[in-house]
Scaffold this motif. Structure first.
Motif, PDB file in Angstrom:
ATOM      1  N   ASP A   1       0.825  -1.204   0.000  1.00  0.00           N
ATOM      2  CA  ASP A   1       0.000   0.000   0.000  1.00  0.00           C
ATOM      3  C   ASP A   1       0.862   1.259   0.000  1.00  0.00           C
ATOM      4  O   ASP A   1       0.413   2.333  -0.402  1.00  0.00           O
ATOM      5  CB  ASP A   1      -0.933   0.005   1.216  1.00  0.00           C
ATOM      6  N   ILE A   2       2.126   1.134   0.420  1.00  0.00           N
ATOM      7  CA  ILE A   2       3.043   2.274   0.428  1.00  0.00           C
ATOM      8  C   ILE A   2       3.763   2.406  -0.910  1.00  0.00           C
ATOM      9  O   ILE A   2       4.038   3.511  -1.378  1.00  0.00           O
ATOM     10  CB  ILE A   2       4.070   2.123   1.573  1.00  0.00           C
ATOM     11  N   ASP A   3       4.072   1.285  -1.527  1.00  0.00           N
ATOM     12  CA  ASP A   3       4.797   1.266  -2.801  1.00  0.00           C
ATOM     13  C   ASP A   3       4.019   0.410  -3.796  1.00  0.00           C
ATOM     14  O   ASP A   3       4.185  -0.806  -3.851  1.00  0.00           O
ATOM     15  CB  ASP A   3       6.204   0.704  -2.588  1.00  0.00           C
ATOM     16  N   SER A   4       3.176   1.041  -4.573  1.00  0.00           N
ATOM     17  CA  SER A   4       2.341   0.306  -5.528  1.00  0.00           C
ATOM     18  C   SER A   4       3.064   0.008  -6.834  1.00  0.00           C
ATOM     19  O   SER A   4       2.531  -0.703  -7.688  1.00  0.00           O
ATOM     20  CB  SER A   4       1.061   1.099  -5.826  1.00  0.00           C
ATOM     21  N   GLU A   5       4.282   0.556  -6.998  1.00  0.00           N
ATOM     22  CA  GLU A   5       5.032   0.310  -8.234  1.00  0.00           C
ATOM     23  C   GLU A   5       5.435  -1.160  -8.346  1.00  0.00           C
ATOM     24  O   GLU A   5       5.455  -1.731  -9.427  1.00  0.00           O
ATOM     25  CB  GLU A   5       6.282   1.196  -8.280  1.00  0.00           C
ATOM     26  N   GLY A   6       5.827  -1.758  -7.230  1.00  0.00           N
ATOM     27  CA  GLY A   6       6.150  -3.177  -7.209  1.00  0.00           C
ATOM     28  C   GLY A   6       7.520  -3.556  -7.736  1.00  0.00           C
ATOM     29  O   GLY A   6       7.848  -4.742  -7.800  1.00  0.00           O
ATOM     30  N   VAL A   7       8.332  -2.564  -8.115  1.00  0.00           N
ATOM     31  CA  VAL A   7       9.631  -2.883  -8.722  1.00  0.00           C
ATOM     32  C   VAL A   7      10.795  -2.194  -8.011  1.00  0.00           C
ATOM     33  O   VAL A   7      11.938  -2.304  -8.454  1.00  0.00           O
ATOM     34  CB  VAL A   7       9.641  -2.488 -10.215  1.00  0.00           C
ATOM     35  N   THR A   8      10.513  -1.509  -6.925  1.00  0.00           N
ATOM     36  CA  THR A   8      11.548  -0.720  -6.251  1.00  0.00           C
ATOM     37  C   THR A   8      12.757  -1.554  -5.868  1.00  0.00           C
ATOM     38  O   THR A   8      13.904  -1.141  -6.049  1.00  0.00           O
ATOM     39  CB  THR A   8      10.967  -0.051  -4.991  1.00  0.00           C
ATOM     40  N   TRP A   9      12.512  -2.760  -5.348  1.00  0.00           N
ATOM     41  CA  TRP A   9      13.608  -3.585  -4.833  1.00  0.00           C
ATOM     42  C   TRP A   9      13.981  -4.734  -5.764  1.00  0.00           C
ATOM     43  O   TRP A   9      14.961  -5.439  -5.508  1.00  0.00           O
ATOM     44  CB  TRP A   9      13.232  -4.160  -3.461  1.00  0.00           C
ATOM     45  N   THR A  10      13.220  -4.949  -6.825  1.00  0.00           N
ATOM     46  CA  THR A  10      13.436  -6.160  -7.626  1.00  0.00           C
ATOM     47  C   THR A  10      13.706  -5.916  -9.107  1.00  0.00           C
ATOM     48  O   THR A  10      13.986  -6.869  -9.836  1.00  0.00           O
ATOM     49  CB  THR A  10      12.213  -7.085  -7.508  1.00  0.00           C
ATOM     50  N   GLN A  11      13.623  -4.663  -9.558  1.00  0.00           N
ATOM     51  CA  GLN A  11      13.866  -4.404 -10.975  1.00  0.00           C
ATOM     52  C   GLN A  11      15.339  -4.594 -11.328  1.00  0.00           C
ATOM     53  O   GLN A  11      16.205  -4.570 -10.458  1.00  0.00           O
ATOM     54  CB  GLN A  11      13.424  -2.981 -11.335  1.00  0.00           C
ATOM     55  N   TYR A  12      15.612  -4.807 -12.601  1.00  0.00           N
ATOM     56  CA  TYR A  12      16.967  -5.021 -13.115  1.00  0.00           C
ATOM     57  C   TYR A  12      17.585  -6.295 -12.531  1.00  0.00           C
ATOM     58  O   TYR A  12      18.697  -6.295 -12.009  1.00  0.00           O
ATOM     59  CB  TYR A  12      17.865  -3.809 -12.842  1.00  0.00           C
ATOM     60  N   GLU A  13      16.800  -7.373 -12.615  1.00  0.00           N
ATOM     61  CA  GLU A  13      17.271  -8.705 -12.218  1.00  0.00           C
ATOM     62  C   GLU A  13      17.757  -8.760 -10.774  1.00  0.00           C
ATOM     63  O   GLU A  13      18.835  -9.262 -10.480  1.00  0.00           O
ATOM     64  CB  GLU A  13      18.385  -9.178 -13.154  1.00  0.00           C
ATOM     65  N   MET A  14      16.967  -8.258  -9.877  1.00  0.00           N
ATOM     66  CA  MET A  14      17.285  -8.350  -8.447  1.00  0.00           C
ATOM     67  C   MET A  14      16.142  -9.088  -7.737  1.00  0.00           C
ATOM     68  O   MET A  14      15.242  -8.440  -7.190  1.00  0.00           O
ATOM     69  CB  MET A  14      17.507  -6.961  -7.854  1.00  0.00           C
ATOM     70  N   PRO A  15      16.120 -10.397  -7.740  1.00  0.00           N
ATOM     71  CA  PRO A  15      17.113 -11.290  -8.348  1.00  0.00           C
ATOM     72  C   PRO A  15      16.737 -11.639  -9.786  1.00  0.00           C
ATOM     73  O   PRO A  15      15.603 -11.404 -10.203  1.00  0.00           O
ATOM     74  CB  PRO A  15      17.006 -12.534  -7.465  1.00  0.00           C
ATOM     75  N   PRO A  16      17.670 -12.253 -10.545  1.00  0.00           N
ATOM     76  CA  PRO A  16      17.310 -12.751 -11.865  1.00  0.00           C
ATOM     77  C   PRO A  16      16.353 -13.933 -11.736  1.00  0.00           C
ATOM     78  O   PRO A  16      16.254 -14.557 -10.673  1.00  0.00           O
ATOM     79  CB  PRO A  16      18.655 -13.177 -12.468  1.00  0.00           C
ATOM     80  N   LYS A  17      15.661 -14.256 -12.818  1.00  0.00           N
ATOM     81  CA  LYS A  17      14.626 -15.292 -12.741  1.00  0.00           C
ATOM     82  C   LYS A  17      15.192 -16.663 -12.387  1.00  0.00           C
ATOM     83  O   LYS A  17      14.503 -17.471 -11.759  1.00  0.00           O
ATOM     84  CB  LYS A  17      13.855 -15.368 -14.058  1.00  0.00           C
ATOM     85  N   VAL A  18      16.443 -16.932 -12.758  1.00  0.00           N
ATOM     86  CA  VAL A  18      17.016 -18.235 -12.421  1.00  0.00           C
ATOM     87  C   VAL A  18      17.198 -18.368 -10.914  1.00  0.00           C
ATOM     88  O   VAL A  18      17.013 -19.450 -10.341  1.00  0.00           O
ATOM     89  CB  VAL A  18      18.352 -18.452 -13.170  1.00  0.00           C
ATOM     90  N   VAL A  19      17.530 -17.266 -10.243  1.00  0.00           N
ATOM     91  CA  VAL A  19      17.657 -17.284  -8.783  1.00  0.00           C
ATOM     92  C   VAL A  19      16.278 -17.402  -8.140  1.00  0.00           C
ATOM     93  O   VAL A  19      16.096 -18.121  -7.147  1.00  0.00           O
ATOM     94  CB  VAL A  19      18.384 -16.022  -8.289  1.00  0.00           C
ATOM     95  N   ALA A  20      15.299 -16.707  -8.713  1.00  0.00           N
ATOM     96  CA  ALA A  20      13.931 -16.816  -8.202  1.00  0.00           C
ATOM     97  C   ALA A  20      13.423 -18.250  -8.331  1.00  0.00           C
ATOM     98  O   ALA A  20      12.761 -18.776  -7.427  1.00  0.00           O
ATOM     99  CB  ALA A  20      13.017 -15.859  -8.957  1.00  0.00           C
ATOM    100  N   GLY A  21      13.740 -18.886  -9.453  1.00  0.00           N
ATOM    101  CA  GLY A  21      13.346 -20.279  -9.635  1.00  0.00           C
ATOM    102  C   GLY A  21      14.023 -21.196  -8.636  1.00  0.00           C
ATOM    103  O   GLY A  21      13.411 -22.138  -8.117  1.00  0.00           O
ATOM    104  N   ARG A  22      15.285 -20.910  -8.363  1.00  0.00           N
ATOM    105  CA  ARG A  22      16.026 -21.702  -7.376  1.00  0.00           C
ATOM    106  C   ARG A  22      15.427 -21.509  -5.983  1.00  0.00           C
ATOM    107  O   ARG A  22      15.344 -22.449  -5.190  1.00  0.00           O
ATOM    108  CB  ARG A  22      17.493 -21.274  -7.393  1.00  0.00           C
ATOM    109  N   MET A  23      15.011 -20.286  -5.682  1.00  0.00           N
ATOM    110  CA  MET A  23      14.361 -19.996  -4.404  1.00  0.00           C
ATOM    111  C   MET A  23      13.111 -20.853  -4.231  1.00  0.00           C
ATOM    112  O   MET A  23      12.884 -21.444  -3.161  1.00  0.00           O
ATOM    113  CB  MET A  23      13.993 -18.514  -4.342  1.00  0.00           C
TER     114      MET A  23
END
Length: 243
Positions: A61-83
């Motif tokens: 509700d404070i940050d509706s953009e949704g990309v502040t901490w995760t844009q530009y491969e933070m993390p990349p999708k391969v790391v997200a898949g590993r998670m």
């Protein structure tokens, strides 16, 4: 411990490729804000369907953009898949062993899914004998890099050289290995051109469709990594480890 297990359970169930993570931090999350967040999430998936720029969409509700901490491969999708894979495996272990579970077992990761494993020289990373003279001992300790610093520096250098071709993973101070996976896009045969950013070799096979096509030269890159880590790298195991 309860909070950790709840987080683990959530990560094991979160379909981050098709669902946004929406958090009500201040208690002001309304249906309008939620709908706005979902619209942004759908827009991102339409703009970047391969998730090369954004894998995890985390909004509130404070940050509706949704990309502040995760844009530009933070993390990349391969790391997200590993998670996701690790959290699911951890939950399976927890369900099977219940109260008999030894918590450290949750952090014993299998090396089977990785394409190669770099075994490090334990003698280079272990604690050396310290002089009995206090002034000399203090100088030795202050001037000697920690084990984690050495491993992180090595991983950083390798990623700087081959970041577009592979991704490395390493554990804590008790781990003497660095595991890696190849970028799947480099494994598909393609026509060589001047923009190819990695070492290549002729594509295998006698099929006419494979003529003039190349794939990533895995052995050459692994040999280069061994030279880069000379003195630190013991051996490199290639192929699906443990397969």
């Amino acid at each position: 411990m309860t909070g950790f297990l709840r987080t683990l359970h959530f990560l094991s169930r979160w379909d981050w490729q098709h669902e946004a993570l929406i958090i009500d931090l201040a208690g002001d999350l309304t249906s309008e804000i939620t709908e706005k967040i979902r619209t942004r999430f759908n827009a991102w998936r339409n703009i970047d369907p391969a998730m090369n720029t954004l894998a995890l969409f985390v909004a509130s509700d404070i940050d509706s953009e949704g990309v502040t901490w995760t844009q530009y491969e933070m993390p990349p999708k391969v790391v997200a898949g590993r998670m996701s894979a690790l959290s699911k495996a951890a939950m399976d272990l927890l369900r099977s062993q219940g109260h008999e579970l030894d918590v450290p077992d949750l952090f014993q990761t299998s090396l089977a899914p990785y394409d190669f494993v770099i075994n490090l020289r334990s003698k280079m990373l272990g604690d050396r004998a310290v002089s009995k003279f206090k002034n000399i001992a203090e100088a030795e300790v202050s001037g000697r890099a920690s084990k984690m610093a050495i491993v992180k520096a090595f991983v950083r250098d390798v990623q700087a050289c081959y970041g577009s071709s592979l991704l490395l993973f390493h554990g804590d101070t008790s781990a003497d290995v660095v595991a890696g996976i190849w970028n799947p896009q480099t494994l598909n045969p393609k026509t060589w051109n001047l923009k190819t950013a990695y070492s290549t070799a002729p594509a295998p096979g006698n099929d006419s469709t494979q003529q003039d096509r190349v794939v990533i030269n895995q052995s050459a890159i692994l040999n280069e990594i061994a030279r880069l880590g000379e003195g630190l790298v013991d051996t490199i195991e290639s192929g699906k480890v443990g397969a």
